[in-house]
Design a protein around this motif. Structure first.
Motif, short mmCIF file in Angstrom:
data_model
loop_
_atom_site.label_atom_id
_atom_site.label_comp_id
_atom_site.label_asym_id
_atom_site.label_seq_id
_atom_site.Cartn_x
_atom_site.Cartn_y
_atom_site.Cartn_z
N ASN A 1 46.11 66.08 -32.61
CA ASN A 1 45.52 64.88 -32.01
C ASN A 1 44.17 64.49 -32.61
O ASN A 1 43.25 64.12 -31.90
N GLY A 2 44.02 64.61 -33.92
CA GLY A 2 42.79 64.21 -34.58
C GLY A 2 41.64 65.19 -34.43
O GLY A 2 40.54 64.94 -34.89
N GLY A 3 41.85 66.32 -33.80
CA GLY A 3 40.81 67.33 -33.62
C GLY A 3 41.37 68.70 -33.89
O GLY A 3 42.42 68.86 -34.49
N GLY A 4 40.68 69.71 -33.42
CA GLY A 4 41.17 71.07 -33.58
C GLY A 4 40.07 72.09 -33.38
O GLY A 4 38.95 71.75 -32.99
N PHE A 5 40.40 73.33 -33.64
CA PHE A 5 39.43 74.41 -33.51
C PHE A 5 39.79 75.54 -34.46
O PHE A 5 40.91 75.64 -34.95
N ASP A 6 38.81 76.40 -34.71
CA ASP A 6 38.97 77.50 -35.65
C ASP A 6 39.80 78.63 -35.07
O ASP A 6 39.84 78.84 -33.86
N CYS A 7 40.43 79.37 -35.97
CA CYS A 7 41.18 80.55 -35.61
C CYS A 7 41.13 81.53 -36.78
O CYS A 7 40.64 81.18 -37.86
N THR A 8 41.65 82.72 -36.57
CA THR A 8 41.79 83.70 -37.64
C THR A 8 43.26 84.05 -37.77
O THR A 8 43.91 84.41 -36.78
N VAL A 9 43.79 83.93 -38.97
CA VAL A 9 45.19 84.27 -39.24
C VAL A 9 45.22 85.76 -39.54
O VAL A 9 44.54 86.23 -40.45
N ARG A 10 46.00 86.52 -38.76
CA ARG A 10 46.02 87.98 -38.90
C ARG A 10 47.26 88.49 -39.61
O ARG A 10 47.23 89.57 -40.20
N ASN A 11 48.36 87.76 -39.55
CA ASN A 11 49.52 88.11 -40.37
C ASN A 11 50.34 86.86 -40.63
O ASN A 11 50.28 85.89 -39.88
N LEU A 12 51.06 86.90 -41.72
CA LEU A 12 51.89 85.77 -42.16
C LEU A 12 53.26 86.27 -42.58
O LEU A 12 53.38 87.36 -43.14
N SER A 13 54.26 85.45 -42.36
CA SER A 13 55.59 85.66 -42.91
C SER A 13 56.11 84.30 -43.33
O SER A 13 55.45 83.28 -43.11
N ASP A 14 57.28 84.26 -43.92
CA ASP A 14 57.86 82.98 -44.29
C ASP A 14 58.13 82.10 -43.07
O ASP A 14 58.13 80.88 -43.16
N GLY A 15 58.35 82.75 -41.92
CA GLY A 15 58.73 81.99 -40.73
C GLY A 15 57.65 81.77 -39.70
O GLY A 15 57.87 81.03 -38.74
N GLY A 16 56.48 82.41 -39.85
CA GLY A 16 55.46 82.24 -38.83
C GLY A 16 54.21 83.05 -39.09
O GLY A 16 54.00 83.57 -40.19
N ALA A 17 53.39 83.16 -38.05
CA ALA A 17 52.11 83.85 -38.18
C ALA A 17 51.64 84.34 -36.82
O ALA A 17 52.12 83.89 -35.78
N ARG A 18 50.70 85.27 -36.86
CA ARG A 18 49.95 85.63 -35.66
C ARG A 18 48.52 85.20 -35.90
O ARG A 18 47.94 85.49 -36.94
N ILE A 19 47.99 84.48 -34.92
CA ILE A 19 46.62 83.99 -35.05
C ILE A 19 45.79 84.48 -33.87
O ILE A 19 46.31 84.70 -32.77
#
Length: 79
Positions: free
Chosen positions: A21-39
């Motif tokens: 919606n034109g805004g947002g906030f910071d996060c930390t990406v802790r793991n990644l895969s081809d299908g998703g992530a944990r933040i």
């Protein structure tokens, strides 16, 4: 423990942005895969049904939907 992910995850520590919606906030990406992530986020947050996860260091944007959350962690699936 039964692994339910469709693809293996890779541990990372990357700065990200949850954008909607034109805004947002910071996060930390802790793991990644081809299908998703944990933040990780600063505190309990209410996420929309769909949002963009922006990882500037990789120059990528993923359209996501939240799958699970607990306290300051959120699992997302890429669409």
């Amino acid at each position: 423990m039964i692994e339910r992910r469709g693809s293996p995850r890779q541990r990372v520590y990357k700065r990200g942005t949850i954008a909607f919606n034109g805004g947002g906030f910071d996060c930390t990406v802790r793991n990644l895969s081809d299908g998703g992530a944990r933040i990780d986020v600063e505190g309990p947050v209410r996420l929309p049904e769909h949002f963009m996860l922006v990882i500037e260091s990789d120059r990528v944007m993923h359209r996501c939907r939240p799958i699970w959350s607990s306290a300051q962690r959120v699992g997302v699936a890429f669409e």
